[in-house]
Every structure is written in C-alpha cells, then in structure tokens.
Design an enzyme around this catalytic site. Sequence first.
Site, PDB file in Angstrom:
ATOM      1  CB  CYS A  87     -38.838  38.628  30.649  1.00 28.75           C
ATOM      2  SG  CYS A  87     -39.863  37.712  31.517  1.00 28.75           S
ATOM      3  CB  CYS A 120     -38.943  34.016  32.034  1.00 34.46           C
ATOM      4  SG  CYS A 120     -40.738  34.083  31.501  1.00 34.46           S
ATOM      5  CG  HIS A 123     -43.691  35.171  29.247  1.00 35.47           C
ATOM      6  ND1 HIS A 123     -42.509  36.076  29.820  1.00 35.47           N
ATOM      7  CD2 HIS A 123     -44.752  36.080  29.161  1.00 35.47           C
ATOM      8  CE1 HIS A 123     -43.035  37.331  29.590  1.00 35.47           C
ATOM      9  NE2 HIS A 123     -44.273  37.566  29.159  1.00 35.47           N
ATOM     10  CD  GLU A 161     -39.412  32.214  28.391  1.00 36.05           C
ATOM     11  OE1 GLU A 161     -38.571  32.901  28.168  1.00 36.05           O
ATOM     12  OE2 GLU A 161     -40.650  32.472  28.194  1.00 36.05           O
TER      13      GLU A 161
END
Length: 164
Positions: free
Chosen positions: A117, A120, A80, A82
């Site tokens: 999410c 994250c 991801h 992040e």
Amino acid sequence: MDKRTGKNAYYLGIADSVLARSTCLRRKYGAIIVKADEILSTGYNGAPRGRKNCSDIGGCTRERLNIPSGQRYELCRSVHAEQNAIISCARRDMLGSTMYLCGRDAKTNEVISAAPCSLCRRFILNAGIEKIVCRTGEGENDYETIIVSDWIENDDSLPDEAMV
C-alpha cells in the site's frame, strides 16, 4: 540440469509460510527481507504487541462496516507484514535488500495481490530496500518484481495535476 526450486519461488514459499501467523480475518500477508541470500527478518499482519487481534475478538471493524479493501486503514487493528519485517531489522542491513511478499484471502486461501500500500511504500523507501518480489499465483513463476526506485520517479503521494 538443476531442478531445484528457483530462489524467488523459494523465498516466496517462505513468505507464504510466514503469513500463516497472520491474525487478520480478511487478508493474510507474509513478508521476508533477504540480502545476500540471508533472511534478515520476517513479518506478518496482526495487531501491535500486547493488543488483542481480530482473530481473538472475533471480528473485523472494517469488515463489519463493509469498507472496501485498500480504504480506511486507520480503522484496522493490524500492523502490515511489510512494516513488521522492517521494524525487526536495522536499516544498515536492509540497504540494497529484497523484500518477498505473499498474500492470501483469509476465507478462501486464494493468492491475492501483495503489492504494498502507499504507506508501506514509504516505509520500504526509507528502509533502503531495493526491490520487492510479490507472489501473483500458485506457480513457481507466478510473481512480479517491483523496482523500488521507480516509486521515486512515479510518486503516487503527489496530488494529481487536476487537483493542484
């Protein structure tokens, strides 16, 4: 009167530019970490270094299996945005920082929710990031601010009372 772009719009615009490097066929995300008006790191979603991206292999496993957004991340090839921004920065530098996130649908280019999410969120908590600013639309003031410490009080990783 100062007619310059506001700082949140400025940094969200940069995060929006970063997502252009994304290799995901479903969703494109860009993240930047900022502290004291200095960009510390950037990240976008894509396969781990050295592995083939979905855009290279011409398909997405989650899309092929009709898996809804937000489910079965273990089948996704991507790291991801992040996470990539966090691993590119030292924790001591991230303490008290702000992360700016932008997401777009890979097919329509429409702005989509960029809220982190649950996995994250854990990375962000441990990194010491103080707040998240997520783009919610195309306008300069189309964003939401999330105070990361609220995730400690409202812990979504705890089981529901009914499940205990």
